[in-house]
Scaffold this motif. Structure first.
Motif, PDB file in Angstrom:
ATOM      1  N   LEU A   1       0.818  -1.211   0.000  1.00 29.55           N
ATOM      2  CA  LEU A   1       0.000   0.000   0.000  1.00 29.55           C
ATOM      3  C   LEU A   1       0.857   1.268   0.000  1.00 29.55           C
TER       4      LEU A   1
ATOM      5  N   ALA B   1       2.017   2.183  -3.290  1.00 34.23           N
ATOM      6  CA  ALA B   1       0.969   2.795  -4.109  1.00 34.23           C
ATOM      7  C   ALA B   1       0.796   4.255  -3.726  1.00 34.23           C
ATOM      8  N   ALA B   2       0.907   4.558  -2.423  1.00 35.63           N
ATOM      9  CA  ALA B   2       0.743   5.941  -1.960  1.00 35.63           C
ATOM     10  C   ALA B   2       1.803   6.844  -2.575  1.00 35.63           C
ATOM     11  N   LEU B   3       2.983   6.287  -2.827  1.00 36.59           N
ATOM     12  CA  LEU B   3       4.065   7.085  -3.404  1.00 36.59           C
ATOM     13  C   LEU B   3       4.226   6.828  -4.902  1.00 36.59           C
ATOM     14  N   ARG B   4       3.313   6.078  -5.458  1.00 32.15           N
ATOM     15  CA  ARG B   4       3.291   5.787  -6.895  1.00 32.15           C
ATOM     16  C   ARG B   4       4.646   5.297  -7.396  1.00 32.15           C
ATOM     17  N   PHE B   5       5.067   4.165  -6.875  1.00 29.25           N
ATOM     18  CA  PHE B   5       6.293   3.557  -7.359  1.00 29.25           C
ATOM     19  C   PHE B   5       6.086   2.963  -8.744  1.00 29.25           C
ATOM     20  N   LYS B   6       7.195   2.830  -9.453  1.00 30.78           N
ATOM     21  CA  LYS B   6       7.143   2.249 -10.798  1.00 30.78           C
ATOM     22  C   LYS B   6       6.494   0.862 -10.776  1.00 30.78           C
TER      23      LYS B   6
ATOM     24  N   VAL C   1       4.224  -0.227  -8.971  1.00 33.72           N
ATOM     25  CA  VAL C   1       2.771  -0.132  -8.864  1.00 33.72           C
ATOM     26  C   VAL C   1       2.163   0.147 -10.240  1.00 33.72           C
TER      27      VAL C   1
END
Lengths: 371, 256
Positions: free
Chosen positions: B113, B116-121, B123
């Motif tokens: 999660l 996702a909050a930091l919008r990793f690649k 994700v």
């Protein structure tokens, strides 16, 4: 990782530049109307409430867990971060050589904000646990109780000034725009990132149908608690900033009213819509301030301050919304360039039919929650 | 001997004084297409609810691939490879068809999660994969045209199909269909039978279905289980079931 750091840098640069510009405008009296008071009332406070509304939207709007305890998280963040600064950090700062004061202050403020956020997140976890069992009205009552307990607790703790208020908090936030805007941006960015990913759909699925979500493989407990923790974290950070901007905080600042106003913002903006929460958060706060500018009215032989009509105005706004736009300003949608373009290009005839009520088999649904 | 895919051993489900399922034992082998029939209130849906972990059985054991499911949460059971649809359609009504099916695909996610909050690649990559999987099932069920329509706006028959797509997106080995043909016209149920056969033959999914439409049950199931008052009263191939006097008495009624 590189991308995240890059965007953090961009956000910091923008906030810093705007902060400088605003400071020059306010203190240099560029515009007659932009005074220290209007800056605070129409820019700073709305920014704070944008953060509160967007963070509550994560709990209330996106995950569908009706929480009336947001003021509680806000208070925890404010009081605990202030306690850290007053009882520990101030002493540390005094030992720092003058040349390093600025840097140390910055670092300590960041620490205080993190402590506020962390403490609130911990309380979010504690409140999140009962949500495993409670739904709907019961959850609302439980969270309402939590918020009041927190307030009453601080009201009675001498360590935090009790009813006299907690004063003498170092005002490290200073002018304020930089920190307030940065937090609001961070909160919006995290919400948007979550909502954009498939994890965001997991939050939404809990709102839509908890049993079905669980059966489809979504660990609903985890997502419900996560929503509380993340939402509380941002509210706590907002509280920390408030404390270190104002220098003093009072239990009345965290009354149930605040929770209700923030819920109103989320509902008004459209449950689940981030941009809706932003618009409603800023809009309602500005409306409140505008009401203060009205003259004093004498009715039935009694003088009414314009701000007395605040709750009346909120109620009116809500009733009007329930009649004309029950799904909230933006419904489940987001305001984006694509939506704006579509609205502008839409013929006046079609504009009279709100698309949310008449989903057709065309690409209507496409606009839903796209960034 | 090979262990059956799904095995219920002496399962009893009691709600206070009511015994909804009484000491039920049944087996479903991998690749089978099994029907579960019986009069209203016989406990068919309760059996599904017990298998998927919505209820914890009062007594007995449920094994999936030899592993006990008792005490597991529904989402854990889904992860192990059992998916289902609901008798009274339970789509995520406010979401689009594609989003509904993406939630089904989500069970196979690996990212955390906070990533996702930091919008990793990772994700972004996973989102694309999950969406591709969801679109694949929309394609299979001929739902691509309505991918971006809100689920609540679809006609009933299509909503049932979306539910099946959503269940399939969890990548199940066993799928439980609760009255998939309810409310369908003869044409639609004909299509449904075709689809059910295809799921088994083409995608190797084992199917257990509850159904009142005897045309569907007799037309598609290879083995039929009959439940009455929470007890298994008959089991066998469709022809045998159709002529079983106990089944006729309890459920089918005299042939006209």
């Amino acid at each position: 990782m590189v991308r995240q750091i890059f965007w953090c840098g961009v956000a910091i640069a923008i906030c810093w530049a705007l902060d400088r510009l605003l400071q020059a405008a306010v203190y240099g009296q560029w515009f007659g109307w932009l005074t220290d008071y209007t800056y605070r009332a129409f820019i700073l406070v709305p920014l704070l409430f944008i953060t509160l509304a967007v963070s509550l939207n994560l709990i209330n709007g996106i995950t569908g867990q009706f929480s009336l305890g947001h003021a509680g998280f806000f208070a925890v963040g404010a009081y605990l971060s202030a306690g850290f600064s007053v009882y520990f950090a101030s002493g540390w700062l005094a030992q720092v050589p003058p040349a390093w004061q600025g840097v140390a202050q910055f670092g300590l403020l960041l620490m205080a904000a993190l402590i506020g956020a962390g403490a609130a997140a911990l309380f979010g976890l504690i409140v999140g646990i009962p949500t495993l069992r409670l739904r709907g009205d019961y959850l609302a009552i439980a969270t309402l109780g939590f918020g009041e307990i927190v307030r009453v607790l601080f009201e009675n703790l001498d360590l935090f000034g009790a009813q006299r208020g907690f004063t003498g908090i170092p005002t490290w936030v200073g002018f304020g725009f930089f920190w307030y805007a940065l937090l609001a941006m961070g909160c919006i960015a995290v919400s948007r990132n979550l909502l954009k990913s498939t994890h965001g759909l997991a939050f939404l699925s809990v709102r839509e149908d908890e049993t079905a979500a669980e059966v489809m493989g979504v660990p609903t407990t985890y997502y419900k608690v996560a929503a509380f923790v993340i939402g509380a974290m941002f509210a706590g950070a907002a509280g920390a900033l408030l404390a270190h901007r104002e220098g003093s905080i009072y239990p009345v600042d965290f009354k149930l009213d605040i929770s209700i106003v923030v819920v109103t913002m989320v509902v008004l903006g459209g449950q689940g819509s981030i941009t809706g929460s932003v618009l409603a958060g800023a809009g309602l706060k500005m409306l409140e301030e505008l009401l203060r500018l009205l003259p004093v009215v004498t009715l039935f032989g009694r003088e009414f301050q314009p701000s007395d009509f605040r709750m009346l105005a909120f109620a009116l706004v809500l009733i009007l919304m329930m009649i004309f736009r029950p799904q909230g300003l933006l419904g489940h949608r987001e305001l984006s360039w694509a939506t704006l373009r579509r609205w502008l290009s839409r013929s006046p005839k079609r504009a009279s039919v709100p698309p949310a009520e008449t989903p057709s088999l065309s690409s209507e649904g496409e606009q839903m929650r796209q960034p | 001997m090979k262990t059956p895919l799904l095995q219920l051993q002496q399962v009893t489900m009691r709600f206070g004084g009511l015994i909804a399922v009484r000491s039920l034992s049944l087996e479903v082998d991998a690749g089978e297409l099994v029907g579960l029939i019986g009069p209203n209130g016989a406990g068919k849906t309760t059996v599904f609810n017990v298998i998927t972990g919505i209820y914890r059985p009062t007594e007995g054991d449920i094994r999936f691939q030899g592993r006990s499911l008792v005490g597991l949460k529904p989402h854990q059971i889904t992860r192990l490879g059992i998916a289902r649809t609901f008798q009274n359609i339970r789509l995520f009504r406010g979401l689009t068809v594609l989003e509904n099916v993406r939630i089904g695909a989500f069970v196979r996610h690996r990212t955390r999660l906070w990533q996702a909050a930091l919008r990793f690649k990772a994700v972004e990559k996973e989102d694309a994969e999950l969406e591709a999987r969801a679109r694949h099932w929309l394609e299979v069920l001929e739902l691509s045209a309505v991918a971006d329509v809100r689920a609540s706006a679809l006609p009933y028959g299509l909503q049932r199909r979306v539910e099946i797509a959503r269940a399939l997106a969890t990548h199940p080995q066993l799928i439980l269909l609760d009255e998939p043909a309810a409310g369908m016209n003869p044409n639609e149920s004909e299509e449904l039978m075709h689809l059910i056969r295809r799921l088994r033959d083409e995608f190797g999914v084992t199917i257990l279905l509850i159904e009142h439409d005897m045309r569907v049950v007799m037309g598609v199931c290879e083995r039929v289980l009959v439940l009455d008052y929470g007890e298994l009263i008959a089991e066998g191939p469709p022809e045998a079931i159709r002529n079983d006097p106990r089944v006729i008495e309890a459920y089918l009624g005299e042939p006209v």
